[in-house]
Design a protein around this motif. Sequence first.
Motif, mmCIF file in Angstrom:
data_model
loop_
_atom_site.group_PDB
_atom_site.id
_atom_site.type_symbol
_atom_site.label_atom_id
_atom_site.label_comp_id
_atom_site.label_asym_id
_atom_site.label_seq_id
_atom_site.Cartn_x
_atom_site.Cartn_y
_atom_site.Cartn_z
ATOM 1 N N VAL A 64 0.841 -1.196 0.000
ATOM 2 C CA VAL A 64 0.000 0.000 0.000
ATOM 3 C C VAL A 64 0.875 1.244 0.000
ATOM 4 C CG1 VAL A 64 -1.728 1.307 1.269
ATOM 5 C CG2 VAL A 64 -1.873 -1.185 1.182
ATOM 6 N N ARG A 65 0.735 2.049 -1.069
ATOM 7 C CA ARG A 65 1.481 3.292 -1.190
ATOM 8 C C ARG A 65 0.517 4.393 -1.602
ATOM 9 N NH1 ARG A 65 6.415 1.550 -5.083
ATOM 10 N NH2 ARG A 65 4.648 1.124 -6.433
ATOM 11 N N LYS A 66 0.617 5.532 -0.997
ATOM 12 C CA LYS A 66 -0.270 6.634 -1.336
ATOM 13 C C LYS A 66 0.402 7.658 -2.251
ATOM 14 C CE LYS A 66 -3.330 6.293 2.665
ATOM 15 N NZ LYS A 66 -3.982 7.026 3.762
ATOM 16 N N MET B 28 3.173 11.401 -8.129
ATOM 17 C CA MET B 28 1.751 11.082 -8.194
ATOM 18 C C MET B 28 1.286 10.724 -6.788
ATOM 19 S SD MET B 28 -0.404 8.560 -10.714
ATOM 20 C CE MET B 28 0.136 6.967 -10.073
ATOM 21 N N GLU B 29 0.197 11.348 -6.342
ATOM 22 C CA GLU B 29 -0.255 11.175 -4.963
ATOM 23 C C GLU B 29 -1.768 11.040 -4.899
ATOM 24 O OE1 GLU B 29 0.191 13.378 -0.603
ATOM 25 O OE2 GLU B 29 0.951 14.337 -2.418
ATOM 26 N N VAL B 30 -2.224 10.141 -4.024
ATOM 27 C CA VAL B 30 -3.655 10.021 -3.740
ATOM 28 C C VAL B 30 -4.018 11.105 -2.747
ATOM 29 C CG1 VAL B 30 -5.494 8.547 -2.865
ATOM 30 C CG2 VAL B 30 -3.576 7.523 -4.098
ATOM 31 N N GLU B 31 -4.849 12.051 -3.165
ATOM 32 C CA GLU B 31 -5.226 13.165 -2.296
ATOM 33 C C GLU B 31 -6.357 12.779 -1.344
ATOM 34 O OE1 GLU B 31 -3.669 15.929 -2.137
ATOM 35 O OE2 GLU B 31 -2.483 16.035 -3.966
ATOM 36 N N SER B 32 -7.368 12.104 -1.864
ATOM 37 C CA SER B 32 -8.497 11.696 -1.019
ATOM 38 C C SER B 32 -9.280 10.605 -1.727
ATOM 39 C CB SER B 32 -9.430 12.883 -0.729
ATOM 40 O OG SER B 32 -10.002 13.375 -1.929
ATOM 41 N N ALA B 33 -10.046 9.846 -0.959
ATOM 42 C CA ALA B 33 -10.873 8.770 -1.504
ATOM 43 C C ALA B 33 -12.120 8.630 -0.643
ATOM 44 C CB ALA B 33 -10.102 7.457 -1.545
ATOM 45 N N GLY B 34 -13.229 8.311 -1.268
ATOM 46 C CA GLY B 34 -14.466 8.140 -0.516
ATOM 47 C C GLY B 34 -15.424 7.202 -1.212
ATOM 48 N N LEU B 35 -16.324 6.620 -0.433
ATOM 49 C CA LEU B 35 -17.330 5.691 -0.948
ATOM 50 C C LEU B 35 -18.716 6.284 -0.801
ATOM 51 C CD1 LEU B 35 -16.056 2.311 0.546
ATOM 52 C CD2 LEU B 35 -15.992 2.999 -1.853
ATOM 53 N N TYR C 49 -9.390 11.133 -5.725
ATOM 54 C CA TYR C 49 -8.689 12.253 -6.337
ATOM 55 C C TYR C 49 -7.191 11.985 -6.288
ATOM 56 C CZ TYR C 49 -13.039 14.890 -6.396
ATOM 57 O OH TYR C 49 -14.322 15.311 -6.659
ATOM 58 N N VAL C 50 -6.557 12.018 -7.458
ATOM 59 C CA VAL C 50 -5.123 11.769 -7.591
ATOM 60 C C VAL C 50 -4.486 12.976 -8.267
ATOM 61 C CG1 VAL C 50 -3.371 10.310 -8.664
ATOM 62 C CG2 VAL C 50 -5.440 9.278 -7.731
ATOM 63 N N SER C 51 -3.335 13.407 -7.771
ATOM 64 C CA SER C 51 -2.668 14.575 -8.344
ATOM 65 C C SER C 51 -1.320 14.211 -8.942
ATOM 66 C CB SER C 51 -2.469 15.661 -7.281
ATOM 67 O OG SER C 51 -1.553 15.228 -6.296
ATOM 68 N N LEU C 52 -0.898 15.013 -9.921
ATOM 69 C CA LEU C 52 0.432 14.920 -10.506
ATOM 70 C C LEU C 52 1.137 16.252 -10.279
ATOM 71 C CD1 LEU C 52 -0.099 13.173 -13.975
ATOM 72 C CD2 LEU C 52 0.797 12.148 -11.880
ATOM 73 N N GLN C 53 2.400 16.201 -9.882
ATOM 74 C CA GLN C 53 3.176 17.415 -9.627
ATOM 75 C C GLN C 53 4.603 17.220 -10.112
ATOM 76 O OE1 GLN C 53 3.805 18.373 -5.465
ATOM 77 N NE2 GLN C 53 3.759 20.566 -5.882
ATOM 78 N N VAL D 119 5.599 12.917 -21.692
ATOM 79 C CA VAL D 119 6.451 12.528 -20.565
ATOM 80 C C VAL D 119 6.125 11.089 -20.182
ATOM 81 C CG1 VAL D 119 7.180 13.040 -18.207
ATOM 82 C CG2 VAL D 119 6.495 14.910 -19.746
ATOM 83 N N LYS D 120 7.134 10.236 -20.188
ATOM 84 C CA LYS D 120 6.937 8.825 -19.858
ATOM 85 C C LYS D 120 7.463 8.523 -18.463
ATOM 86 C CE LYS D 120 7.193 7.286 -24.669
ATOM 87 N NZ LYS D 120 5.737 7.082 -24.760
ATOM 88 N N GLY D 121 6.907 7.506 -17.849
ATOM 89 C CA GLY D 121 7.352 7.101 -16.523
ATOM 90 C C GLY D 121 6.608 5.854 -16.087
ATOM 91 N N ASP D 122 6.790 5.484 -14.849
ATOM 92 C CA ASP D 122 6.112 4.326 -14.264
ATOM 93 C C ASP D 122 5.576 4.748 -12.908
ATOM 94 O OD1 ASP D 122 5.164 1.871 -13.553
ATOM 95 O OD2 ASP D 122 7.120 0.995 -13.095
ATOM 96 N N TRP D 123 4.372 5.313 -12.927
ATOM 97 C CA TRP D 123 3.749 5.791 -11.696
ATOM 98 C C TRP D 123 2.657 4.816 -11.291
ATOM 99 C CZ3 TRP D 123 4.424 9.021 -16.025
ATOM 100 C CH2 TRP D 123 5.475 9.943 -15.905
ATOM 101 N N ARG D 124 2.679 4.441 -10.020
ATOM 102 C CA ARG D 124 1.680 3.481 -9.540
ATOM 103 C C ARG D 124 1.474 3.697 -8.040
ATOM 104 N NH1 ARG D 124 3.047 -1.904 -8.373
ATOM 105 N NH2 ARG D 124 4.811 -1.703 -9.796
#
Length: 362
Positions: free
Chosen positions: A85-87, A96-103, A111-115, A352-357
């Motif tokens: 588990v990585r945020k 790349m970051e998980v900002e928030s999640a809800g059900l 919500y996921v952001s790129l910076q 821009v290429k990469g491996d974000w997960r």
Amino acid sequence: MKSELLWDAMEHIDEARMEAALEQMEPKPAGRKRKRNKLKKGIAAIAAAALVIMVGTPLLAAESPAFYQALYSVSPSAAQFFIPVRKACVDNGIRMEVESAGLEGDTARIYVSLQDLEGNRIDETTDLFDSYAIRRSFDSVGTCSRVSYDKETGKATFLIEITAMDGKDIKGGKITFSVREFISGKTAMEDIPIELEPADLARRETTDVLTDPVTTGGGYSWEAQQDFGVSIEDEAAMEELGDKLPKTVLLPGESLYSPMKNLDISAAGYMDGMLHIQLRMKEKIKLDPHGFVYLMNEKGERLEPYCTVYFAEHTESNDLRVDYGEIMFKIPKEKLEEYKLYGSFYTAGRNVKGDWRVTFSL
């Protein structure tokens, strides 16, 4: 240390996950029960050993994309177990970051952001370019779209929406969201007049043609749907309509008009009762240059395309591939004197290429 973590993870895989994996890995013999308890741990051990041998270092399964993809095809729930588990993650200077999640009932919203930590490769036009994947262990459909860009922080935020297929409430579970590339720095030229006369284009010779091009798709107007007696709601009929697209297109030639880099009109002419205008798109799989054209008279009345045929010149390298879109207008040749040609064109400035997960629990 990582190998120890892997073996420890193997010991804690629950029976249901292993059961699901075994059911999909081999058929169940009729009239006889299999001995699974030892076999379960045995298969897990073999998989772990194969991973260590395959990559040459004792990595976790999550660190080997090929292993993860193979495991996910066998059992999504087991694959999700192996992913730590990585945020947030960083690659190629992009975070790349998980900002928030809800059900909410049968829908999950994340919500996921790129910076960009090193430059200005992310802006208000950033597009994930259909390179993202949403992995989950339950049946569902997922979408992702950009919702905002914060100029001060340089963050582009995307909304992931996941809806359960059965309509039941989502109780939780792990989600893995990955991205392999994005484009940004987009440029748009919309509704611009094109310095080509439709009537003159219709008088061009059309003897140089391609028959049965390798098509990559098509588009149809409402008029075309009516002519063939189908509606866009009828998916099966729409697929059959693709077989009825014109089988002859113009042979690409020298540029007749170029509104922007990697995009030009490569052929035009009148054939089978329609005006054909061909767009050539270079580096489409990298920068997504694309556009469309339409006709408009002095009254401001627009004539939209009747249909469009997309095809490509395939080469040994995808980097050299050239895509085409042949746009066709169903109009008598003598009526073209009343119309002018207009178009809208788009392209990105960078890829821009990469491996974000990132993997996280709902």
